[in-house]
Design an enzyme around this catalytic site. Structure first.
Site, short mmCIF file in Angstrom:
data_model
loop_
_atom_site.label_atom_id
_atom_site.label_comp_id
_atom_site.label_asym_id
_atom_site.label_seq_id
_atom_site.Cartn_x
_atom_site.Cartn_y
_atom_site.Cartn_z
CB SER A 275 -5.45 12.52 -6.24
OG SER A 275 -4.67 11.34 -6.19
CG HIS B 266 6.45 7.59 -5.17
ND1 HIS B 266 6.05 6.40 -4.60
CD2 HIS B 266 5.54 7.89 -6.14
CE1 HIS B 266 4.95 5.98 -5.20
NE2 HIS B 266 4.61 6.86 -6.14
CG HIS C 95 -2.88 7.19 -2.32
ND1 HIS C 95 -3.98 6.56 -1.76
CD2 HIS C 95 -3.34 7.82 -3.43
CE1 HIS C 95 -5.05 6.79 -2.51
NE2 HIS C 95 -4.69 7.54 -3.52
#
Length: 306
Positions: free
Chosen positions: A93, A97, A107
């Site tokens: 994962s 940002h 993402h």
């Protein structure tokens, strides 16, 4: 672990190493630090975090591989399996940002799940969350993902794109989280080579992440901005937080299985904002973002200068 599990974990770890290195090369100053953790019920993982970089305010690239004697009841029920069959799950994962409001957040997640001896599936996806909308960026992102998906099956991208639009949606705001991407879950192709095809799709997806995202970062990272743009970015990040804490399945799964809380909440931006009834000025870039970029569109087919 079984040979299959070993192979999937190796793909996730190789992807973590490659994408973290690509982000460092783009940032030039920021460097990842590794945080290893163990899960009391079985397994663990490694969270790699970059904070306070020149380009990225926060970036995380995490790998986990966890197992247990009892699967989460909600997942077992969804697949018609006895929770007592146990489970194994591994995944990569990543959430990014950036500092500059003109550079979108990003993402991606690729995962593999087993329950018992016969039940397995792959899942994954990637999506783009800009604060300011640029059609050429959305088109590049989607076309890169479409090219990747088409090598698996030309019918796959439209399905995965539509699933992403449905998944990354905030019903209480009546808007998408960003400009979407692809999303798939429960992928279990049939035939004797089904598992290999699914693993290949996940591996190539991980290898596509840098090509889909980093050209956009480099295009926008030197774009000028001020207090107004920063405040808008923080408001848009607030919507990101709302989705992750209320709707995101990965967050819920991590909490249900006793994962590392710091790694689970790594997806949140370091700073976010909420304002009461904020209404962008008509005709402003903020209004354009709200009105033109937060509903599903066929970005892969978008004409130049849309």
């Amino acid at each position: 672990m079984s040979a299959r599990r070993d192979r999937v974990v190796a793909v996730m770890r190789a992807g973590q190493e490659a994408f973290a290195r690509a982000l460092e090369d783009c940032d030039e100053e920021g460097r990842f630090t590794a945080h290893r953790w163990n899960r009391p019920g079985g397994g663990g993982g490694e969270a790699r975090i970059l904070e306070g970089g020149q380009v990225f305010e926060r970036a995380g690239v995490n790998v986990s591989a966890v197992h247990g004697d009892e699967a989460p009841a909600t997942i077992a029920a969804e697949h018609g399996v006895d929770p007592a069959a146990g489970f194994f799950a591994t995944g990569l994962s990543t959430v990014v940002h950036p500092n500059n409001p003109h550079v979108p957040s990003f993402h991606a997640n690729f995962r593999y799940f087993e329950m018992g001896e016969d039940t397995w599936w792959f899942g994954g996806g990637a999506d783009l969350t800009p604060s300011y909308g640029y059609a050429e960026d959305a088109a590049h992102f989607h076309r890169t993902l479409k090219d990747y998906c088409d090598k698996y099956d030309p019918a796959f991208y439209p399905e995965a794109k539509s699933a992403c639009d449905r998944y990354f949606y905030l019903p209480h705001r009546r808007e998408t989280r960003g400009v979407g991407g692809i999303f798939f879950d429960g992928l279990r192709p049939g035939g004797p080579d089904g598992w290999e095809r699914a693993l290949d799709l996940a591996q190539r997806g991980i290898e596509t992440l840098a090509a889909a995202y980093l050209p956009i970062v480099r295009r926008r990272l030197d774009q000028a901005y001020g207090k107004k743009e920063r405040e808008w970015q923080l408001l848009r990040r607030g919507r990101y937080v709302e989705f992750n804490l209320v709707y995101d399945r990965g967050t819920r799964f991590g909490l249900q299985t006793g994962g590392n809380i710091e790694a689970i909440l790594m997806s949140l931006p370091p700073l976010a904002g909420w304002g009461f009834d904020v209404t962008p000025e008509p005709g402003s870039p903020e209004a354009e973002m709200r009105d033109r970029f937060l509903t599903p569109r066929d970005w892969a087919a978008a004409a130049p200068g849309w």
